[in-house]
Design a protein around this motif. Sequence first.
Motif, PDB file in Angstrom:
ATOM      1  N   LYS A  46     147.053   6.969  30.902  1.00 49.84           N
ATOM      2  CA  LYS A  46     146.244   6.041  30.104  1.00 49.84           C
ATOM      3  C   LYS A  46     145.061   5.519  30.918  1.00 49.84           C
ATOM      4  N   THR A 103     153.973  13.027  26.893  1.00 48.58           N
ATOM      5  CA  THR A 103     153.470  11.948  27.756  1.00 48.58           C
ATOM      6  C   THR A 103     152.044  11.583  27.377  1.00 48.58           C
ATOM      7  N   TYR A 131     152.975   7.931  31.739  1.00 50.84           N
ATOM      8  CA  TYR A 131     152.036   7.773  30.633  1.00 50.84           C
ATOM      9  C   TYR A 131     150.981   6.712  30.947  1.00 50.84           C
ATOM     10  N   ARG A 135     148.670   6.918  22.036  1.00 47.79           N
ATOM     11  CA  ARG A 135     149.184   5.971  21.043  1.00 47.79           C
ATOM     12  C   ARG A 135     148.869   4.536  21.452  1.00 47.79           C
ATOM     13  N   ASP A 136     149.023   4.238  22.733  1.00 47.84           N
ATOM     14  CA  ASP A 136     148.702   2.892  23.213  1.00 47.84           C
ATOM     15  C   ASP A 136     147.226   2.579  22.991  1.00 47.84           C
ATOM     16  N   ARG A 178     150.619  11.915  24.464  1.00 48.17           N
ATOM     17  CA  ARG A 178     150.592  11.253  23.171  1.00 48.17           C
ATOM     18  C   ARG A 178     150.987   9.787  23.289  1.00 48.17           C
ATOM     19  N   GLN A 179     151.888   9.471  24.206  1.00 49.75           N
ATOM     20  CA  GLN A 179     152.260   8.067  24.397  1.00 49.75           C
ATOM     21  C   GLN A 179     151.073   7.264  24.904  1.00 49.75           C
TER      22      GLN A 179
END
Length: 246
Positions: A21, A53, A17, A59-60, A55-56
Amino acid sequence: MAAVRAGVPEHGRVPKYYAVKAELETLLAGLGAGGLLPTEVDLAARYGVSRATLRQALRDLLLEGRLRRRGRGTVVAGPKIEQPLSLGSYTEGVTRQGLRPGRTLVGLDRTSADGPLADRLAVAPGEALWHLERVLRADEERVGLESTYLPVRRAPRLDRDFDPAGSLYHYLHEQGTVLGGAEERIETVLASPREALLIGTPPALPMLLLHRSSRDTAGAPLELVRTLYRGDRFSFTLDLGSAPTG
């Protein structure tokens, strides 16, 4: 890749993830503030990861204030609001950045000073206090929640003369009470369900909590303020002077 390497732990394994990102951060830079992200399905396919993965990673970025939800889509957020740690009011800090400050009244109630409040405000137990609670806004966006305790004798007509959308410090100055100094403490918290509802954020969103104890020019306690700021929308600045030598 440099952004990924900067987050590599000592064992050398980069969470999937986190790599996604870093790729998303490059995408955000290209889109610019207000740019609309592709759908989760498209992004997951682009980076070859599961939607869980992806979405994580999203989310961050949402928690960091890099992204914002808008309707059913997700857009690139603009820069955070920089609020100086100073004796100035919220109005002054927001206005300096070209934003329109505002406040929405939640409640203005008359209450009595219990033991802890009486001690901190240097008043007799049971003395009348105002409790003023307002939602803070910047360009109509809800960005914080402010709760103030003030002795009624400091502003006996507060419930009749004061405009809740305006600056309390400006009002007090007009009444002859001038802010002389303050102590401020900052911590990171999660909002309560009630606070999250008033501010319009998920309860899991980190908040910056400021406790302020203000005093007048004679050094007497003036007010106690508890302010929650959205962690994804605010940063704080402090002008530090040069350190003494020797």
